[in-house]
Write a protein that holds these residues in place. Structure first.
Motif, PDB file in Angstrom:
ATOM      1  N   GLY A   1       0.845  -1.187   0.000  1.00 13.31           N
ATOM      2  CA  GLY A   1       0.000   0.000   0.000  1.00 13.31           C
ATOM      3  C   GLY A   1       0.882   1.239   0.000  1.00 13.31           C
ATOM      4  N   PRO A   2       0.281   2.423  -0.063  1.00 12.95           N
ATOM      5  CA  PRO A   2       1.079   3.648  -0.169  1.00 12.95           C
ATOM      6  C   PRO A   2       1.550   4.215   1.175  1.00 12.95           C
ATOM      7  N   GLN A   3       1.113   3.579   2.274  1.00 15.15           N
ATOM      8  CA  GLN A   3       1.454   4.130   3.594  1.00 15.15           C
ATOM      9  C   GLN A   3       2.919   3.856   3.911  1.00 15.15           C
ATOM     10  N   VAL A   4       3.515   4.794   4.658  1.00 20.49           N
ATOM     11  CA  VAL A   4       4.905   4.596   5.081  1.00 20.49           C
ATOM     12  C   VAL A   4       4.910   4.405   6.595  1.00 20.49           C
ATOM     13  N   LYS A   5       5.626   3.377   7.033  1.00 15.85           N
ATOM     14  CA  LYS A   5       5.739   3.172   8.475  1.00 15.85           C
ATOM     15  C   LYS A   5       7.151   3.560   8.878  1.00 15.85           C
ATOM     16  N   ILE A   6       7.234   4.499   9.802  1.00 16.38           N
ATOM     17  CA  ILE A   6       8.559   4.984  10.216  1.00 16.38           C
ATOM     18  C   ILE A   6       8.937   4.308  11.529  1.00 16.38           C
ATOM     19  N   LEU A   7      10.115   3.690  11.504  1.00 13.63           N
ATOM     20  CA  LEU A   7      10.641   3.024  12.701  1.00 13.63           C
ATOM     21  C   LEU A   7      11.513   4.013  13.456  1.00 13.63           C
ATOM     22  N   THR A   8      11.236   4.171  14.742  1.00 15.91           N
ATOM     23  CA  THR A   8      12.073   5.044  15.560  1.00 15.91           C
ATOM     24  C   THR A   8      12.048   4.540  17.001  1.00 15.91           C
ATOM     25  N   THR A   9      12.590   5.348  17.916  1.00 15.94           N
ATOM     26  CA  THR A   9      12.504   4.991  19.341  1.00 15.94           C
ATOM     27  C   THR A   9      11.695   6.069  20.055  1.00 15.94           C
ATOM     28  N   SER A  10      11.221   5.759  21.263  1.00 12.64           N
ATOM     29  CA  SER A  10      10.215   6.611  21.910  1.00 12.64           C
ATOM     30  C   SER A  10      10.649   8.075  22.049  1.00 12.64           C
ATOM     31  N   SER A  11      11.934   8.319  22.311  1.00 15.28           N
ATOM     32  CA  SER A  11      12.327   9.714  22.574  1.00 15.28           C
ATOM     33  C   SER A  11      12.310  10.590  21.311  1.00 15.28           C
ATOM     34  N   TYR A  12      12.253   9.975  20.128  1.00 14.24           N
ATOM     35  CA  TYR A  12      12.269  10.777  18.890  1.00 14.24           C
ATOM     36  C   TYR A  12      10.908  10.835  18.205  1.00 14.24           C
ATOM     37  N   ALA A  13       9.956  10.056  18.680  1.00 15.49           N
ATOM     38  CA  ALA A  13       8.675   9.939  17.950  1.00 15.49           C
ATOM     39  C   ALA A  13       7.965  11.287  17.802  1.00 15.49           C
ATOM     40  N   LEU A  14       7.959  12.087  18.868  1.00 15.22           N
ATOM     41  CA  LEU A  14       7.194  13.344  18.794  1.00 15.22           C
ATOM     42  C   LEU A  14       7.818  14.342  17.820  1.00 15.22           C
ATOM     43  N   SER A  15       9.145  14.405  17.784  1.00 17.05           N
ATOM     44  CA  SER A  15       9.748  15.369  16.833  1.00 17.05           C
ATOM     45  C   SER A  15       9.545  14.908  15.387  1.00 17.05           C
ATOM     46  N   ILE A  16       9.529  13.600  15.150  1.00 15.67           N
ATOM     47  CA  ILE A  16       9.249  13.092  13.795  1.00 15.67           C
ATOM     48  C   ILE A  16       7.792  13.399  13.436  1.00 15.67           C
ATOM     49  N   LEU A  17       6.928  13.196  14.413  1.00 17.55           N
ATOM     50  CA  LEU A  17       5.500  13.470  14.206  1.00 17.55           C
ATOM     51  C   LEU A  17       5.279  14.923  13.798  1.00 17.55           C
ATOM     52  N   SER A  18       5.950  15.837  14.451  1.00 19.80           N
ATOM     53  CA  SER A  18       5.708  17.249  14.089  1.00 19.80           C
ATOM     54  C   SER A  18       6.275  17.561  12.702  1.00 19.80           C
ATOM     55  N   ALA A  19       7.351  16.898  12.299  1.00 19.74           N
ATOM     56  CA  ALA A  19       7.884  17.113  10.937  1.00 19.74           C
ATOM     57  C   ALA A  19       6.911  16.583   9.884  1.00 19.74           C
ATOM     58  N   ILE A  20       6.273  15.452  10.164  1.00 18.89           N
ATOM     59  CA  ILE A  20       5.356  14.860   9.182  1.00 18.89           C
ATOM     60  C   ILE A  20       4.079  15.683   9.066  1.00 18.89           C
ATOM     61  N   LYS A  21       3.636  16.196  10.194  1.00 21.07           N
ATOM     62  CA  LYS A  21       2.368  16.946  10.180  1.00 21.07           C
ATOM     63  C   LYS A  21       2.443  18.181   9.303  1.00 21.07           C
ATOM     64  N   GLU A  22       3.659  18.668   9.077  1.00 23.03           N
ATOM     65  CA  GLU A  22       3.864  19.824   8.190  1.00 23.03           C
ATOM     66  C   GLU A  22       3.591  19.465   6.734  1.00 23.03           C
ATOM     67  N   MET A  23       3.644  18.157   6.426  1.00 24.06           N
ATOM     68  CA  MET A  23       3.596  17.749   5.010  1.00 24.06           C
ATOM     69  C   MET A  23       2.181  17.744   4.463  1.00 24.06           C
ATOM     70  N   GLU A  24       2.094  18.117   3.195  1.00 25.95           N
ATOM     71  CA  GLU A  24       0.796  18.061   2.513  1.00 25.95           C
ATOM     72  C   GLU A  24       0.433  16.608   2.196  1.00 25.95           C
ATOM     73  N   GLY A  25      -0.846  16.303   2.195  1.00 21.03           N
ATOM     74  CA  GLY A  25      -1.287  14.986   1.723  1.00 21.03           C
ATOM     75  C   GLY A  25      -1.189  13.885   2.745  1.00 21.03           C
ATOM     76  N   VAL A  26      -0.811  14.221   3.969  1.00 16.70           N
ATOM     77  CA  VAL A  26      -0.795  13.193   5.007  1.00 16.70           C
ATOM     78  C   VAL A  26      -2.163  13.210   5.672  1.00 16.70           C
ATOM     79  N   GLU A  27      -2.879  12.085   5.562  1.00 17.07           N
ATOM     80  CA  GLU A  27      -4.246  12.056   6.102  1.00 17.07           C
ATOM     81  C   GLU A  27      -4.257  11.884   7.611  1.00 17.07           C
ATOM     82  N   ARG A  28      -3.340  11.064   8.074  1.00 18.16           N
ATOM     83  CA  ARG A  28      -3.357  10.729   9.508  1.00 18.16           C
ATOM     84  C   ARG A  28      -2.043  10.039   9.850  1.00 18.16           C
ATOM     85  N   VAL A  29      -1.598  10.210  11.080  1.00 21.07           N
ATOM     86  CA  VAL A  29      -0.426   9.448  11.519  1.00 21.07           C
ATOM     87  C   VAL A  29      -0.838   8.663  12.767  1.00 21.07           C
TER      88      VAL A  29
END
Ligand code: PMV
Length: 345
Positions: A302-330
């Motif tokens: 499918g077209p979804q991307v699953k990002i592997l990370t560790t707990s201390s970095y998840a929130l900063s990755i989340l805020s970077a993704i939320k900036e992107m156009e076309g992301v329906e949900r994380v």
């Protein structure tokens, strides 16, 4: 009480369940080392092993009950009655009917809290939840390894969702599939790995996994290489996990994903699950890594991307993704538990 019909005289003496309604819950899982290709189509034996993370936050809750006065199973998914999945579910429940000797039909109501059939392993949580629920309803008391074998018959990835944490699925060597099952390598508290499932489209995929796997096996010149090199990827991932070496695990995860998608792309006709958004997110993950943020991607059918990370970095990755156009949900998922019964009556 209605009559219990026996569908196989050879197993007449099985315990007849007094249970009439069971609810079970199973988490989905995402494979870091993937399975693509079947060795045996009718027994659903995979051509390669796989290694996955069971995820809290993407779950199926399934209620199953015996029903009188119906002459086939009735299946509801997310409050809609399904006809396409019914025969798959009926065949699956036939396994429980045969083993228990209880010939009753069932009503099944299943709810996913994440998009169904969009490359987010909804069949994994669905068949794991159904296996655990039916095991209880039919009074079989099968142990987890046996349930994993049965869940495999519903969907290859479902065999893994029986267990929590970090799970290995064995391809096995027996022609009857009796050693093709999953087992837990580490529980959900072993390592604070997390997955951010970036949803770019909730449309159902055009090429179902089974169909895609068959096309790849028959047509991709890369398929034999995929099968041949797969155990090396498994070994590398297992060493990385034992050492808690995140970079090593991330690198082999991305490599194995790229290899699987190369097989898909070189199939005839080509199987392309990615969209432009998928590529944008791959690039974002690589940019994050350039900024020393530990993030690696994996992508399924499918077209979804699953990002592997560790707990201390998840929130900063989340805020970077939320900036992107076309992301329906994380969907942000730590490791979760295996499938379990949550209610019985
Ligand atoms: O479980 P299935 O038959 O839907 O196949 C799953 C295939 C992949 O998601 C692409 C890989 C995997 O191992 O989960």
């Amino acid at each position: 009480m209605t009559e219990e019909k026996n569908i196989d005289n050879g197993i007449k003496n099985h315990y007849i369940s007094a249970m009439n309604r069971v609810i079970a819950k199973a988490n989905s899982n995402i494979a870091l080392i993937k399975y693509w290709g079947k060795e045996n189509f009718s027994l659903n034996i995979p051509a390669v092993g796989s290694l996955s993370l069971t995820l809290r936050g993407m779950e199926t809750i399934t209620e199953i009950c015996f029903a009188e006065n119906i002459d086939e199973d009735e299946v509801w998914v997310n409050d809609r009655q399904e006809s396409a999945t019914t025969s798959r579910v009926r065949q699956f429940l036939d396994l429980f009917r045969q083993k228990s000797g209880i010939a009753k039909y069932c009503i099944i109501r299943s709810h996913n809290n994440f998009p169904t059939g969009a490359g987010l392993a909804s069949s994994a949580s669905a068949f794991a939840a159904l296996a655990v629920a039916a095991n209880e309803l039919f009074g079989l008391h099968l142990p987890p390894v046996q349930l994993s074998i049965i869940a495999r018959m519903g969907s290859g990835s479902a065999a893994r969702s029986i267990f929590g944490g970090i799970v290995e699925m064995k391809k096995g060597t027996m022609p009857d599939g009796s050693d093709s099952y999953a087992q837990q390598l580490y529980d959900e508290n072993y390592w604070d790995l997390e997955i951010l499932a970036v949803i770019t489209s909730t449309k159902e995929k055009k090429t179902k996994s089974t169909q895609g796997m068959n096309i790849s096996r028959e047509t991709s010149p890369y398929y034999p290489v995929w099968v041949h090199t797969h155990s090396l990827d498994m070994e590398e991932a297992k060493i990385a996990i034992a050492r808690k070496d995140f970079q090593m695990l991330g690198e082999i995860t991305e490599h194995n994903c790229m290899k699987m998608h190369s097989v898909m792309l070189t199939s005839r006709p080509p199987i392309l699950y990615w969209t432009g958004r998928t590529l944008d997110i791959i690039h974002l993950v690589w940019e994050l890594r350039n900024k020393n943020i530990p993030a690696y991607f994996t992508i399924d059918a499918g077209p979804q991307v699953k990002i592997l990370t560790t707990s201390s970095y998840a929130l900063s990755i989340l805020s970077a993704i939320k900036e992107m156009e076309g992301v329906e949900r994380v969907i942000h998922c730590p490791l979760g538990k295996g499938a379990e019964v949550i209610e019985r009556s």
